[in-house]
Design an enzyme around this catalytic site. Structure first.
Site, PDB file in Angstrom:
ATOM      1  N   HIS A 154       0.835  -1.216   0.000  1.00 49.87           N
ATOM      2  CA  HIS A 154       0.000   0.000   0.000  1.00 49.87           C
ATOM      3  C   HIS A 154       0.864   1.258   0.000  1.00 49.87           C
ATOM      4  O   HIS A 154       0.433   2.303   0.484  1.00 49.87           O
ATOM      5  CB  HIS A 154      -0.946   0.030   1.211  1.00 49.87           C
ATOM      6  CG  HIS A 154      -1.669  -1.251   1.447  1.00 49.87           C
ATOM      7  ND1 HIS A 154      -2.878  -1.558   0.877  1.00 49.87           N
ATOM      8  CD2 HIS A 154      -1.315  -2.355   2.175  1.00 49.87           C
ATOM      9  CE1 HIS A 154      -3.254  -2.767   1.266  1.00 49.87           C
ATOM     10  NE2 HIS A 154      -2.311  -3.284   2.032  1.00 49.87           N
ATOM     11  N   SER A 275      14.317  21.553 -16.042  1.00 50.86           N
ATOM     12  CA  SER A 275      13.101  22.311 -16.342  1.00 50.86           C
ATOM     13  C   SER A 275      13.520  23.629 -16.966  1.00 50.86           C
ATOM     14  O   SER A 275      14.576  24.172 -16.654  1.00 50.86           O
ATOM     15  CB  SER A 275      12.331  22.562 -15.049  1.00 50.86           C
ATOM     16  OG  SER A 275      11.523  23.704 -15.178  1.00 50.86           O
ATOM     17  N   LYS A 281      15.511  21.504 -10.946  1.00 52.59           N
ATOM     18  CA  LYS A 281      14.855  20.239 -11.264  1.00 52.59           C
ATOM     19  C   LYS A 281      15.628  19.310 -12.187  1.00 52.59           C
ATOM     20  O   LYS A 281      16.334  19.742 -13.080  1.00 52.59           O
ATOM     21  CB  LYS A 281      13.467  20.518 -11.868  1.00 52.59           C
ATOM     22  CG  LYS A 281      12.571  21.108 -10.813  1.00 52.59           C
ATOM     23  CD  LYS A 281      11.103  20.951 -10.992  1.00 52.59           C
ATOM     24  CE  LYS A 281      10.602  19.894 -11.865  1.00 52.59           C
ATOM     25  NZ  LYS A 281       9.191  19.638 -11.643  1.00 52.59           N
ATOM     26  N   GLU A 288       9.324   8.393 -17.226  1.00 55.32           N
ATOM     27  CA  GLU A 288       7.927   8.824 -17.431  1.00 55.32           C
ATOM     28  C   GLU A 288       7.439   8.451 -18.832  1.00 55.32           C
ATOM     29  O   GLU A 288       6.294   8.033 -19.015  1.00 55.32           O
ATOM     30  CB  GLU A 288       7.806  10.336 -17.237  1.00 55.32           C
ATOM     31  CG  GLU A 288       7.993  10.766 -15.797  1.00 55.32           C
ATOM     32  CD  GLU A 288       8.000  12.285 -15.665  1.00 55.32           C
ATOM     33  OE1 GLU A 288       7.072  12.818 -15.066  1.00 55.32           O
ATOM     34  OE2 GLU A 288       8.927  12.931 -16.188  1.00 55.32           O
TER      35      GLU A 288
END
Ligand code: ARG
Length: 455
Positions: A154, A275, A281, A288
């Site tokens: 979980h 970024s 970043k 992804e």
């Protein structure tokens, strides 16, 4: 087709372009030529055409292959598909004898053959791609053999596991994927030529000869089925969808683990992007994208299943829609595997951050319960005691190891000084069952992985 009757060619330009498959089926030129050469040789061997005619056809086809490979071939949309483009060029090169190649053949069994050959070629490449990723995972596991990390259920900390154990879980998934592709090979490695349009052909052909020439191990056994079977494509795409699903799960973990909140790993610069606005970043774009590309591979599987649904026997033009999804599945899967293997090879593990994540030792709660069980308490009772003990410790802002002996005794008289021997290390070491996370078992699993990769 040069010798075309009016019935073969569409006259409305829009309709013709709509029906043409040459923009994408040109990718099958190698298989198409290989199949035609085998067919021509068989026709000569069976004295359906002369050896001289077959020789001219084979030479013509070989020189067309060279033209295509050198980028000198003019693909023509008005010739509809790869079969007609090659045949028309053969007419230009060797004259009317080109018209003999299509004896005892139809585009329906010809296309089925091209597709069988194509998928058969792609399966070993796909398996190699999976293997490369497995190798990278195995090496990352081997290089971090002793690292203990939180195991999750979980997405909540559950029990400690070895990082190597976690990585080898993916090795197992990819092992099954390889088996699936291997299984799919059995239904791909089939020679459909000789089925004709649907009913077989009225010539004394030798189908086994063609199969041998092409390195295919079986000939199809029902002509109607052979020209309309795309199961092997569905199986490839299903196996691809499952592999991408596994890849997407791994991608998700890497994305999570590389976040500033987790910080368990660092993904190499080559596989992240900055970024354009936030200078701090490093986005895990490759992971992804692999996660995202899983969607289109699922889509192609749904596409081919839906194309084939309710199609009456035998060939229907709907089936031309099988190709783009197949090609994109092959390309997406193989490139995803390749780039992922590269990324795994340069992942850095931050053992400090992983240890930090378990600085409160509540992840050892199960081990404390097991401790009481070994002292004679039934597991359900022990579970209750540790639940209360955990709540107490948390309310005091203490870890288990910071609790005093008296505090332990208040919860159960069974607690002795040896409760302090329970550590992350003892926890993983205790799980010494086949498939468990103990260092011995994981070392065994690593040896097994190495054997499987060598095979
Ligand atoms: N382009 C067709 C396909 O990809 C080849 C077979 C065409 N056969 C036919 N009867 N139109 O499915």
């Amino acid at each position: 087709m040069k010798s075309s009757s009016g019935r073969l060619s569409m006259t409305d330009e829009q309709a013709r372009n709509y029906a043409a498959s040459i923009p994408f089926d040109r990718r099958l030129y190698g298989q198409d030529i290989e199949g035609s050469i085998a067919h021509a040789r068989m026709l000569a061997k069976q004295e359906i055409i002369t050896a001289g005619e077959a020789g001219a056809i084979v030479r013509g086809l070989n020189s067309i292959r060279k033209e295509i490979e050198r980028g000198r071939f003019q693909f023509r949309i008005e010739l509809e598909d790869i079969h007609m483009n090659i045949e028309a060029r053969l007419f230009e090169k060797i004259g009317d004898v080109a018209g003999k190649l299509h004896t005892a053949r139809s585009r329906n069994d010809q296309m089925a053959l091209d597709l069988h050959l194509f998928v058969k070629d792609e399966i070993p490449k796909t398996i190699d791609g999976i293997k490369a990723l497995q190798t990278a995972l195995m090496e990352l596991a081997g290089a971090n053999k002793d690292v203990i990390m939180p195991g999750y259920t979980h997405l909540q900390q559950a029990q400690p596991v070895l990082l190597a154990h976690h990585l080898l879980a993916y090795f197992e998934m990819f092992q099954r994927d390889k088996e699936r592709f291997h299984d799919c090979l059995a239904r791909t490695d089939i020679m459909p030529l000789g089925s004709g349009a649907l009913a077989g052909v009225p010539y004394p052909i030798d189908r086994e000869f063609v199969a041998r020439e092409l390195g295919l191990s079986k000939v199809s056994t029902n002509s109607l089925d052979a020209v309309s079977d795309r199961d092997f494509i569905i199986e490839y795409e299903a196996a691809a969808a499952i592999t991408m699903m596994h890849l997407s799960r791994l991608a998700e973990e890497f994305i999570l683990w590389s976040s500033s909140e987790f910080g368990f790993i660092k993904i190499g610069e080559e596989f992240t992007t900055g970024s354009s606005i936030m200078p701090q970043k490093k986005n895990p774009d490759i992971a992804e994208l692999a996660r995202g590309k899983t969607g289109r591979v699922y889509g192609h599987l749904m596409g081919i299943l839906t194309i084939m649904k309710s199609l009456p026997l035998a060939y229907n033009r709907d089936m031309q829609e099988d190709k783009e999804g197949l090609f994109d599945t092959v390309d997406t899967l193989q490139s995803s595997l390749e780039v992922f293997a590269g990324m795994v090879r340069v992942i850095e593990v931050n053992t400090g951050r992983i240890a930090q994540a378990m600085r409160t030792d509540y992840i050892l709660a199960t081990d404390l319960a097991d401790y009481l069980v070994k002292k004679g308490l039934p597991f359900r009772k022990a579970h209750g005691v540790i639940a209360r003990l955990s709540e107490y410790a948390m309310s005091k802002g203490k870890t288990f190891r910071e609790l005093g002996r008296k505090e332990y005794r208040d919860f159960s008289p069974l607690f002795g000084g040896d409760v302090y021997d329970i550590t992350l290390e003892s926890s993983v070491a205790a799980r010494d069952v086949i498939g468990g996370t103990s260092p011995q078992q994981v070392a065994k699993a690593l040896r097994r992985a190495r054997r499987l990769i060598k095979r």
